[in-house]
Design a protein around this motif. Structure first.
Motif, PDB file in Angstrom:
ATOM      1  N   ARG A 119     -14.083   4.457  -8.099  1.00 55.48           N
ATOM      2  CA  ARG A 119     -12.747   4.704  -7.539  1.00 55.48           C
ATOM      3  C   ARG A 119     -12.099   5.948  -8.123  1.00 55.48           C
ATOM      4  O   ARG A 119     -11.198   6.517  -7.513  1.00 55.48           O
ATOM      5  CB  ARG A 119     -11.860   3.491  -7.802  1.00 55.48           C
ATOM      6  CG  ARG A 119     -12.303   2.258  -7.006  1.00 55.48           C
ATOM      7  CD  ARG A 119     -11.429   1.074  -7.294  1.00 55.48           C
ATOM      8  NE  ARG A 119     -11.854  -0.100  -6.529  1.00 55.48           N
ATOM      9  CZ  ARG A 119     -11.319  -1.304  -6.634  1.00 55.48           C
ATOM     10  NH1 ARG A 119     -10.326  -1.506  -7.497  1.00 55.48           N
ATOM     11  NH2 ARG A 119     -11.764  -2.311  -5.910  1.00 55.48           N
ATOM     12  N   ASN A 122     -13.662  10.176  -5.549  1.00 55.33           N
ATOM     13  CA  ASN A 122     -13.923   9.962  -4.120  1.00 55.33           C
ATOM     14  C   ASN A 122     -15.214  10.645  -3.667  1.00 55.33           C
ATOM     15  O   ASN A 122     -15.941  10.124  -2.811  1.00 55.33           O
ATOM     16  CB  ASN A 122     -12.759  10.490  -3.291  1.00 55.33           C
ATOM     17  CG  ASN A 122     -11.552   9.579  -3.393  1.00 55.33           C
ATOM     18  OD1 ASN A 122     -11.694   8.381  -3.637  1.00 55.33           O
ATOM     19  ND2 ASN A 122     -10.360  10.143  -3.220  1.00 55.33           N
ATOM     20  N   ILE A 169     -11.455   0.514   1.710  1.00 61.43           N
ATOM     21  CA  ILE A 169     -11.206   1.503   0.643  1.00 61.43           C
ATOM     22  C   ILE A 169     -10.324   2.629   1.168  1.00 61.43           C
ATOM     23  O   ILE A 169      -9.399   3.099   0.488  1.00 61.43           O
ATOM     24  CB  ILE A 169     -12.543   2.037   0.103  1.00 61.43           C
ATOM     25  CG1 ILE A 169     -13.304   0.924  -0.642  1.00 61.43           C
ATOM     26  CG2 ILE A 169     -12.329   3.239  -0.805  1.00 61.43           C
ATOM     27  CD1 ILE A 169     -14.711   1.309  -1.058  1.00 61.43           C
ATOM     28  N   SER A 173      -6.601   3.836  -0.109  1.00 64.08           N
ATOM     29  CA  SER A 173      -6.694   5.105  -0.834  1.00 64.08           C
ATOM     30  C   SER A 173      -5.326   5.786  -0.912  1.00 64.08           C
ATOM     31  O   SER A 173      -4.552   5.807   0.054  1.00 64.08           O
ATOM     32  CB  SER A 173      -7.702   6.015  -0.132  1.00 64.08           C
ATOM     33  OG  SER A 173      -7.740   7.273  -0.741  1.00 64.08           O
ATOM     34  N   PRO A 176      -5.812   9.817   1.266  1.00 64.29           N
ATOM     35  CA  PRO A 176      -6.759   9.673   2.392  1.00 64.29           C
ATOM     36  C   PRO A 176      -7.296  10.999   2.891  1.00 64.29           C
ATOM     37  O   PRO A 176      -8.438  11.071   3.356  1.00 64.29           O
ATOM     38  CB  PRO A 176      -5.920   8.950   3.440  1.00 64.29           C
ATOM     39  CG  PRO A 176      -4.508   9.214   3.076  1.00 64.29           C
ATOM     40  CD  PRO A 176      -4.464   9.347   1.585  1.00 64.29           C
ATOM     41  N   LEU A 179     -10.191  11.868   0.673  1.00 61.39           N
ATOM     42  CA  LEU A 179     -11.323  10.979   0.981  1.00 61.39           C
ATOM     43  C   LEU A 179     -11.972  11.371   2.299  1.00 61.39           C
ATOM     44  O   LEU A 179     -13.200  11.338   2.439  1.00 61.39           O
ATOM     45  CB  LEU A 179     -10.827   9.522   1.035  1.00 61.39           C
ATOM     46  CG  LEU A 179     -11.884   8.462   1.330  1.00 61.39           C
ATOM     47  CD1 LEU A 179     -12.957   8.445   0.247  1.00 61.39           C
ATOM     48  CD2 LEU A 179     -11.239   7.082   1.445  1.00 61.39           C
TER      49      LEU A 179
END
Length: 1382
Positions: A119, A122, A169, A173, A176, A179
């Protein structure tokens, strides 16, 4: 152990296997007694360092390790990252590509030990997911390569939770966008490729993941991904925004913008349209003001893309256009003609482009079919094509060899391009065309522009669905356009280079139109227009033909002309043959090929034969054959005068009877070389010729072998041999007995056995029988005994089937036939059995003369030695048995021949039993060999004596009446009558004298010696399994007074039979059909002569035996129960006195109830047999009028039928055959009860209603739990239809015999039937062949209901049931209600 170094040394101990060391590490990790704080990091680091060199991966131990609980801080993040990377690297190896190793990665991602490390980064997290998807994809590919059958659902069940976890996930997040960046870089491509490789791609899960990542479809994002990834991302965006028109307004222009920049992105537009169609998204959302709606925008952009890329990227353009037509055909409405002309004239590089083009044309024609604009399509397409052909030159398509060279010279794509092509083929995989190009296609040159197997077929189908007026418009349009191209050498508007193509295309369209038009069905409405167009067609074809003759030979156009002529002639023939009855005949004469004079047709034929290819010559032959067939069709000529020998090869198998015998012979000779004879076996004359050809070939072999004395060589098979000549030949030369040396005839015999000779007509069978008999004579004189027997079996088959052959007229003397076919062999004896059974019994020609010769032959043999040989005795018994079984008027005439044979039989028996001093046991063998005819002989003797006694009594009475004085008037009248009969009496005088002598002899024949012989026969034939013994006993018991049979003797014989029967019951199963044939007459005989007391004891003993039986488990117990049921069924068939009938009625109820309690479960395989036997016994009892059926017994019968529970039989494990047999038995029993016991059934409406409900539910709800409606085989549907017919017959019988009794329950039964039809999940009434019978049941019930039942039925039914009831009532009132007079 107190230090980390010692722990490392234990873990690195090489003497122990690696899995054991991992187990040790797991125990140390979980050990409370070893509180060393750095043990977690040491173990994790050791695993990271040692996994790469461990050999076999310890999968289970690693799974246990990843499931361990761990707190943050026990292991540093660096070591965690290294361990994850090591795991991913090892699992990615090809040797570890299996499901167990693949499951390690999800466990690693979910592990408490590694969670914080993943975590926190990413990029590393998305790399892990990407690696996992790559590993899964590699595992899937290896499984496909090894062709390992593995359940597909495992892959889906594995990948779906992983995608959902990644979406969760993304939802949680904090960054985002970051990610999403790493997701696009590391994860999305492996994920998409994995989903494309699965059979069921998880697009909804992918769309949900994209939604949680807040990913938008943009040109910048798509530019970084391969095309196949972009396509699935586009579909996910469409799926997520299918209700958001604002986002769709951005996505659609973005896709077209990308495609305009790069031609390689054209599939993106095609997939956009496919996705819009897949998710049913309308294009009527608003766009920018000048454009209006999304529909207008897409239509404009499509034309732009096609105009820009039609030459460079034809394949992608075709995929795009097919997608547009599937989404909404109106997208191309404004520019469809221009686009179609572009595609029609564009060169196609490979078969894939040709298939896509064919698919486009099919969709295009379907579009105009749905829009009802077919005539406009043809008109505008021809107009647009003519404009194009007048401006541009059509590219000539490359030949196949040149195409192969071009394909061979193409550069090989790199691995990345090959991968992308493979995924694109998966995405755009379409259904292949069902029709393949035909080798006989007359328009093969148009396969790149207007392929006949696809576009031509679709155009024909389009024309066949048109109404008459649009069809006529298309016909006119095609003719006028074609005529313009034929007017002069260089017509205006078309370039010279394109002229042949234009003419051929118009000819193809005209042929396909004529092949599909249905104007012949509407000729009575449009006669004038159709005849005008036919005349115009003839003019155009005349113009076409003369244009061809005026220029050099053109193979393409000659093919097109011949094809057009054939299609036009075929349509004209169709119109003439199916001209409506009662409609005025057409004034236009039939033309066919008459539009050109014979001289010009001769020139065309010369050109075709001199310059044309084989396909063109074949087409000309078909045209000539059509002309010959037209004569057969219109003038009904059975001869073949119009068909030349050259055309005989082309005649269809259905028209073979039109050919002459020489033509058939020539055709068969040519087809035999090609081994293509199956289509000729339906013509009887062809089969005869085939057989004669086979015999002729063998005859040639015999002739080469110089076998002197062969009858087959002397027979002339080259010409048709008449039956009389063959018979004369056989009578003259068949008796030769010289031994022959012949070549092997095994191949000939096998070939003859394969021919359907037994199915031929009687005249042909007769001729073939005689010719094959000649072959049999030759083979029987050689050493080929087996082949001779096979040929004799073939002769027997020819005698067995069809009308009886006149064998007796061929061989009128039995003595001659016995020389040719002796009875010493089994096959020879079978021949004589067939001769008597088929020829003599059915009175074929020459039967009486043959029987007379048979009598004379046997009489001579008996006179010579006072006895007959075994084979002669068998012939005598066979003749007696045959003649005694003949019935009818012809049979009575044939029975005149029986008496001489019986006299021979009587002399033989009398001579054998002439001595009264011998013991009876001496005659055992003789009795066994002659028993078959003794019953007939005894019956005949006794009947003749009885007849003579009656005549003697009548004469005595007449003499007594003559002695009584008669009045004078009556005396005069009597004298006149005597004078009238005087002449007849004189004619019969001699016959009466002979009869008087016979009377004296026959009266003396029933003496003590006759009775002694009869008793000896009965004593030596105590076997109930012998039908002749049973028949003899029946005759003896019928005439027991004349034969002086004492009751003790009768009791002894019947007791012996009964003991045999009991012994068989104890040792074997008597329910077999072979045993029942002998058992039934024996049981009837025994029961008929048993006293009331004995019969009562028998029933009581049977009842107690059943009560002592357990429920059958072993085969012996099943056999015992089966035997009891068989006996019960046979008892119920016997004709009984009133006392015995009452006894049987009382005990039948007890026995049947006891048996019903002991029946096995329905899932048992023996249940059907027992239940069927029980139902059969009950049916026999109900049919037996000598048994007084009581109400209690009837209740028992109905209860047993309800206990079968037919509606639940299948669900409880019964088979389909069990269901059919038991259902048929139930309906048969009901029919017997309704017809023969209607009075008793009138008080049992409740039981009858319950039975009918079970029968209805069994059919309507048959396998209602099936997953799909169509999961019923055709056999089951046909069987259910037959059972439904039986149910409808039962209900019609109920309505006829029990109308008053069932009147009150009929509404409830009707409600139940309708409810079954509308409420059952998947009723069988969805199939019409079943529904028609259930609807008939409903009509019978409606007929039984009175006028007050309607409202009650409507109130008690659901809405669907009420609608069905109202429809049934309307139909009943209209079609089924009786309105006549009685």
């Amino acid at each position: 152990m107190d230090t980390g170094e010692e722990l490392k040394s234990w873990l690195e101990e090489k003497s122990k296997p690696y899995p054991a060391r991992v187990e040790f590490a797991l125990k140390v990790w979980q050990s409370v007694e070893f509180p060393y704080p750095n043990k977690y990091e040491i173990i994790t680091q050791w695993l990271d360092e040692s996994l790469a060199s461990c050999g076999d991966l310890p999968t289970q131990q690693l799974k246990d390790f990843l499931k361990l609980r761990a707190q943050p801080g026990w292991v540093t993040q660096k070591i965690k990252f290294q361990l994850i990377q090591t795991l991913v690297k090892i699992v990615s190896l090809d040797g570890n590509a299996n499901e167990s190793a693949l499951e390690l990665l999800p466990l690693a991602i979910n592990s408490e030990l590694l969670q914080d490390a993943l975590r926190a980064n990413n990029e590393f997290l998305t790399e892990c997911y990407g690696s996992m998807f790559k590993c899964h994809h590699r595992c899937l590919e290896l499984r496909k390569k090894d062709k390992t059958e593995d359940p597909e659902h495992w892959d889906v069940e594995f990948v779906v939770p992983v995608i959902k976890q990644l979406a969760e996930i993304a939802r949680r997040s904090q960054k985002p966008h970051l990610l999403l960046k790493f997701y696009d870089a590391n994860t999305v491509r492996p994920l998409v490729e994995l989903l494309l490789s699965l059979k069921s791609p998880c697009l909804e899960e992918l769309a949900e993941l994209e939604k949680q990542l807040k990913a938008e479809f943009s040109a910048e994002r798509i530019a970084e991904q391969p095309l196949h990834v972009s396509l699935l991302l586009l579909e996910a965006a469409i799926l997520n925004n299918r209700y958001e028109t604002v986002n769709l307004q951005k996505i659609v222009p973005a896709v077209f913008k990308i495609s305009r920049k790069s031609a390689t992105s054209l599939p993106l537009v095609a997939y956009l349209l496919m996705s819009l169609r897949k998710y049913d998204i309308s294009l009527q959302f608003k766009m920018a003001q000048p454009i209006g709606t999304g529909f207008n925008f897409v239509a404009q952009q499509l034309l732009t893309l096609v105009r820009e890329y039609r030459k460079s990227h034809l394949k992608e353009v075709l995929i795009l256009l097919c997608s547009a037509l599937r989404l909404n055909p109106l997208l191309l409405e404004q520019s469809v003609y221009q686009i179609t002309v572009w595609l029609l004239t564009a060169p196609k590089a490979d078969p894939e482009e040709e298939q896509l083009y064919s698919e486009y044309l099919i969709l295009l024609l379907d579009m105009f079919r749905r829009l009802n604009r077919a005539e406009r399509f043809v008109m505008n397409l021809l107009k647009a094509l003519k404009e194009w052909l007048g401006k541009y030159t059509l590219d000539i398509p490359s030949s196949e060899a040149k195409k192969r060279r071009i394909v061979g010279n193409e550069k090989v794509d790199n691995e990345e391009q090959q991968t992308e092509k493979r995924y694109l083929s998966l995405i755009f995989a379409g259904t292949p065309l069902t029709a393949a190009p035909s080798a006989n296609d007359a328009f093969r040159q148009l396969s790149h522009t207007w392929p006949s197997h696809s576009a031509g077929t679709a155009f024909t189908r389009l024309v066949s669905n048109l109404m008459s007026k649009p069809s006529l418009v298309i016909w006119k349009t095609l003719l006028f356009a074609f005529a313009e191209l034929l007017e002069e050498d260089q017509p205006q508007g078309v370039m010279p280079e394109n002229l042949d193509f234009a003419r051929e295309l118009h000819a193809a369209l005209l042929c396909q139109y004529l092949n599909g038009t249905r104007l012949a069905e509407q000729v009575h409405l449009h006669q004038v227009e159709v005849e005008q167009q036919l005349q115009h067609t003839s003019q155009v074809l005349e113009q076409f033909g003369r244009r061809l003759l005026s220029q050099e030979h053109n193979r393409r156009l000659m093919n097109a002309f011949l094809e057009c002529t054939e299609r036009a002639s075929g349509f004209e023939l169709l119109l003439t043959h199916y001209w409506p009855d009662g409609f005025p005949a057409s004034q236009r004469p039939l033309q066919l090929r008459g539009f050109l004079p014979a001289a010009e047709w001769t020139l065309i034929q010369q050109r075709v034969h001199n310059f044309g290819k084989s396909s063109c010559r074949q087409r000309l032959q078909r045209l000539e054959l059509q002309l010959a067939e037209s004569g057969w069709l219109l003038h009904d000529q059975t001869g073949a005068t119009n068909c030349s020998d050259a055309l005989a090869e082309l005649v269809a198998p259905q028209q073979l009877f039109r050919l002459t015998r020489p033509q058939k012979q020539l055709r068969l000779h040519q087809r035999r070389q090609d081994q293509d004879l199956d289509s000729h076996l339906e013509d009887s004359e062809c089969v005869e010729l085939l057989a004669l050809q086979l015999l002729g070939e063998y005859r040639a072999l015999v002739k080469e072998a110089k076998a002197k004395g062969s009858l087959l060589v002397k027979l002339k098979l080259e010409e048709q041999v008449e039956e009389a000549a063959l018979v004369g030949f056989l009578r003259e030369k068949a008796s030769v007995d010289k031994e022959l040396q012949l070549p092997s005839a095994q191949e000939l015999v096998e070939s003859l056995l394969r021919l359907p000779l037994a199915q031929l007509a009687s005249p042909i069978r007769s001729r073939l029988w005689l010719v094959i008999f000649v072959l049999h004579r030759d083979l029987s004189r050689s050493q080929q005994v087996e082949q001779a027997n096979q040929v004799l079996e073939l002769l027997i088959d020819l005698m067995h089937f069809g009308q009886p052959l006149p064998i007796c007229s061929y061989f009128p003397q039995l003595s001659e036939l016995l020389i040719l076919i002796p009875t010493s062999s089994t096959t020879g004896w079978s021949f004589y059995e067939t001769l008597f059974a088929r020829c003599i019994r059915r009175q074929s020609a020459g039967s009486e003369a043959f029987l007379a010769s048979c009598t004379e032959y046997l009489k001579d043999q008996l006179a010579a030695t006072n006895k007959l040989q075994t084979e002669q005795c068998r012939l005598l018994l066979l003749a007696i048995e045959t003649l005694s079984s003949v019935t009818g008027a012809q049979g009575r005439r044939m029975q005149r021949q029986l008496q001489p044979l019986l006299e021979i039989y009587g002399e033989m028996v009398a001579h054998k039993f002439r001595s009264k001093k011998k013991e009876a046991s001496v005659y055992k063998e003789f009795v066994d060999s002659t028993l078959a005819g003794y019953a007939t002989y005894v019956s005949s003797c006794i009947n003749r004596v009885a007849r003579l006694e009656r005549e003697s009594e009548q004469q005595n009475k007449k003499k007594e009446q003559e002695l009584v004085p008669v009045p004078e008037a009556e005396q005069q009248e009597q004298q006149e009558q005597d004078k009238k009969k005087k002449k007849k009496d004189k004619k019969k005088a001699n016959a009466e004298e002979e009869e008087d002598l016979a009377k004296v002899e026959e009266q003396q024949s029933i003496d003590d010696n006759f009775r002694r012989i009869c008793k000896i026969y009965i004593g030596h034939s105590l076997n109930y399994r012998n039908a002749h013994a049973i028949r003899l006993l029946n005759v003896a018991l019928t005439h027991r007074q004349r034969l002086h049979l004492d009751p003790d003797e009768i009791e002894f014989v019947l007791s012996s039979y009964w003991r045999q029967l009991n012994a068989d019951i104890e040792t074997r199963d008597i329910s077999a059909s072979s045993a029942l044939d002998c058992l039934e007459p024996a049981v009837k005989l025994i029961i008929g002569y048993k006293t009331n007391e004995d019969f009562l004891l028998l029933l009581r003993r049977l009842s107690s035996q059943v009560e002592q039986m357990p429920r059958p488990q072993s085969p012996a117990q099943h056999t015992a129960l089966q035997n009891v049921l068989t006996l019960l069924a046979l008892f119920a068939k016997c004709s009984l006195s009133s006392v015995k009938g009452a006894m049987l009625n009382e005990h039948f109820e007890l026995i049947s109830v006891s048996v019903a309690l002991r029946l096995p479960e329905p899932k048992d395989t023996a249940y059907r047999v027992h239940a069927l036997r029980l139902l059969e016994a009950q049916r026999n009892l109900a049919e037996n009028r000598t048994v007084p059926l009581t109400g209690e017994t009837l209740d028992c019968l109905l209860g047993s039928m309800l206990d079968v529970d037919i509606k639940h039989l299948i669900s409880r494990g019964g088979s389909w055959q069990d269901f059919v047999d038991l259902y048929g038995a139930l309906t048969d029993n009901l029919m017997v009860l309704l017809k023969q016991h209607s009075n008793l059934m009138s008080d049992r409406a409740a039981q009858l209603s319950a039975l009918c409900q079970d029968l209805v539910q069994a059919i309507v709800g048959y396998r209602a739990e099936r997953k799909q409606t169509q999961d019923i085989t055709e056999t089951e549907l046909d069987g259910l239809a037959d059972l439904g017919l039986k149910l409808a017959t039962v209900m019609a019988t109920v309505a006829t015999t029990q109308a008053l009794a069932v009147k009150r329950v009929a509404p409830f039964l009707l409600i139940f039937t309708i409810r079954q039809m509308v409420s059952t999940e998947r009723p069988t009434t969805l199939f019409e062949k079943v529904k028609v019978h259930i609807v008939r049941v409903c009509h019978e019930l409606i007929r039984l209901c009175d006028h007050r039942a309607g409202h009650f039925i409507l109130r008690s039914s659901s809405e669907a049931g009420a609608r069905m009831y109202e429809g049934l009532v309307k139909e009943h009132e209209k079609y089924h209600k009786f309105r006549g007079k009685v």
